[in-house]
Design a protein around this motif. Structure first.
Motif, short mmCIF file in Angstrom:
data_model
loop_
_atom_site.label_atom_id
_atom_site.label_comp_id
_atom_site.label_asym_id
_atom_site.label_seq_id
_atom_site.Cartn_x
_atom_site.Cartn_y
_atom_site.Cartn_z
N TYR A 39 0.67 -1.32 0.52
CA TYR A 39 -0.17 0.09 0.30
C TYR A 39 0.81 1.28 0.31
CZ TYR A 39 -3.85 -3.19 0.74
OH TYR A 39 -4.91 -4.00 0.73
N ARG A 40 2.30 0.72 0.78
CA ARG A 40 3.03 2.30 0.77
C ARG A 40 3.25 2.98 -0.61
NH1 ARG A 40 4.91 3.99 5.78
NH2 ARG A 40 4.17 2.96 7.44
N LEU A 41 3.85 1.72 -1.37
CA LEU A 41 4.31 1.63 -2.64
C LEU A 41 3.71 2.09 -3.87
CD1 LEU A 41 6.15 -1.55 -2.50
CD2 LEU A 41 7.30 0.36 -3.38
N VAL A 83 -8.54 -1.37 -5.19
CA VAL A 83 -7.01 -1.29 -4.87
C VAL A 83 -7.13 -2.74 -4.33
CG1 VAL A 83 -4.94 -0.30 -4.06
CG2 VAL A 83 -6.55 0.68 -5.42
N ARG A 84 -7.65 -2.30 -3.59
CA ARG A 84 -7.50 -3.75 -2.71
C ARG A 84 -7.73 -5.54 -3.70
NH1 ARG A 84 -7.07 -2.47 2.96
NH2 ARG A 84 -6.82 -4.46 3.58
N SER A 85 -8.72 -5.61 -4.56
CA SER A 85 -8.98 -6.06 -4.75
C SER A 85 -7.45 -7.02 -5.98
CB SER A 85 -10.11 -6.78 -5.87
OG SER A 85 -11.33 -5.79 -4.71
N GLY A 90 0.09 -7.78 8.51
CA GLY A 90 -0.99 -6.55 7.56
C GLY A 90 -2.21 -6.48 8.39
N ARG A 91 -3.18 -5.95 7.98
CA ARG A 91 -4.58 -5.68 8.46
C ARG A 91 -5.49 -7.04 8.27
NH1 ARG A 91 -1.12 -2.48 8.65
NH2 ARG A 91 -1.08 -0.67 10.08
N ASP A 92 -5.78 -7.67 7.44
CA ASP A 92 -6.44 -8.26 6.79
C ASP A 92 -5.83 -9.07 6.52
OD1 ASP A 92 -5.29 -7.38 4.45
OD2 ASP A 92 -7.15 -7.39 3.43
O1 DC Z 1 1.47 -1.60 8.21
P1 DC Z 1 2.03 -0.08 7.38
O2 DC Z 1 2.12 0.82 8.94
O3 DC Z 1 3.01 0.25 6.52
O4 DC Z 1 0.56 -0.19 6.35
C1 DC Z 1 0.43 1.21 6.23
C2 DC Z 1 -1.24 1.31 5.92
O5 DC Z 1 -1.51 0.31 5.19
C3 DC Z 1 -2.08 1.14 6.97
O6 DC Z 1 -3.25 2.72 7.19
C4 DC Z 1 -3.00 0.35 6.80
C5 DC Z 1 -2.84 0.07 5.68
N1 DC Z 1 -2.78 -1.37 5.18
C6 DC Z 1 -4.15 -2.28 5.15
O7 DC Z 1 -4.82 -1.56 4.25
N2 DC Z 1 -4.11 -3.68 4.77
C7 DC Z 1 -3.07 -4.64 5.51
N3 DC Z 1 -3.40 -5.49 5.21
C8 DC Z 1 -1.59 -3.09 5.36
C9 DC Z 1 -1.66 -2.34 5.50
#
Ligand code: DC
Length: 226
Positions: free
Chosen positions: A39-41, A109-111, A130-132
């Protein structure tokens, strides 16, 4: 046939999941996915190419086609290349983090990034951070961890990091930031930060990094992954 073993580590920022996932992957000889870096990239490359983050089709195309690679150097350091250029340090700035959280809200974007993430699942195994990871990307993972830490502890960790970088910050203000970022991450419509029903919660507030790694590794042994 051997199947790929997958350990997912999800949690809020500051929970220590990046550090813990990286060490664990190294100890186990597994591959490592830092999904936040994707996501950062994407945020970074969008800005570089002058692509409006709010224009869906362009951003989704970019998510599918961006030229990125994750490499391990001989000295054990991991670097990230964007279009052949080393952007490892630029990826970690607050500015890139803010861009990442904007692009991460976009469901298309996520897909588009799903396939890229699935490609990291290779033998002998993967630690995905990550988050998900456990809820959406690798629901079949054999071990899912939800790593937490108190708001106070996460703010303190961030405070130390920023002081080391010579930035002048207030602990109270950081606590507020952590609180509001949690709220945004947990309340967004697509893939919010949530505990998978089959996840094990690990609270890292009072653990050292190595203690947290050991705890996850023991859980992996109990699940017959190692
Ligand atoms: O873990 P991080 O701080 O590098 O994540 C950067 C951003 O990307 C953060 O705002 C949450 C999002 N992110 C996400 O939505 N799903 C993920 N699997 C990983 C990160």
């Amino acid at each position: 046939m051997n199947s790929v073993k997958i350990i997912t580590i999800d949690g809020p920022s500051g929970s220590g999941k990046g550090t813990i996932s990286r060490i664990l992957a190294e100890q186990l000889g597994f591959h490592y996915l830092d999904s936040g870096a994707l996501y950062r990239l994407l945020g970074l490359v969008a800005v570089r190419h002058g692509i409006e983050i709010s224009i869906n089709a362009d951003l989704t195309q970019l998510a599918k086609n961006m030229d990125v690679s994750f490499q391990s150097k001989a000295d054990g350091h991991n670097i990230v290349l964007l279009e052949g250029e080393d952007v490892t340090d630029e990826l970690r700035t607050e500015e890139t983090g803010a861009l990442a959280s904007r692009v991460a809200e976009n469901p298309e974007v996520r897909s588009a990034l799903l396939e890229r993430q699935h490609q990291f699942a290779k033998l002998p195994g993967l630690v995905a951070d990550g988050r998900d990871m456990g809820t959406k990307v690798f629901p079949e993972a054999q071990l899912k961890i939800f790593l937490t830490a108190s708001i106070e502890e996460r703010a303190k960790r961030r405070y130390k990091q920023l002081l080391e970088r010579g930035e002048n910050v207030k602990l109270r203000a950081l606590e507020e930031q952590v609180r509001s970022r949690d709220e945004r991450d947990m309340n967004r419509k697509t893939s919010p930060l949530a505990v998978a029903t089959d996840a094990v919660e690990v609270d890292s507030s009072d653990l050292t990094i190595q203690e947290a790694v050991d705890r996850v590794q023991n859980l992996a042994i109990l699940r017959g992954l190692l």
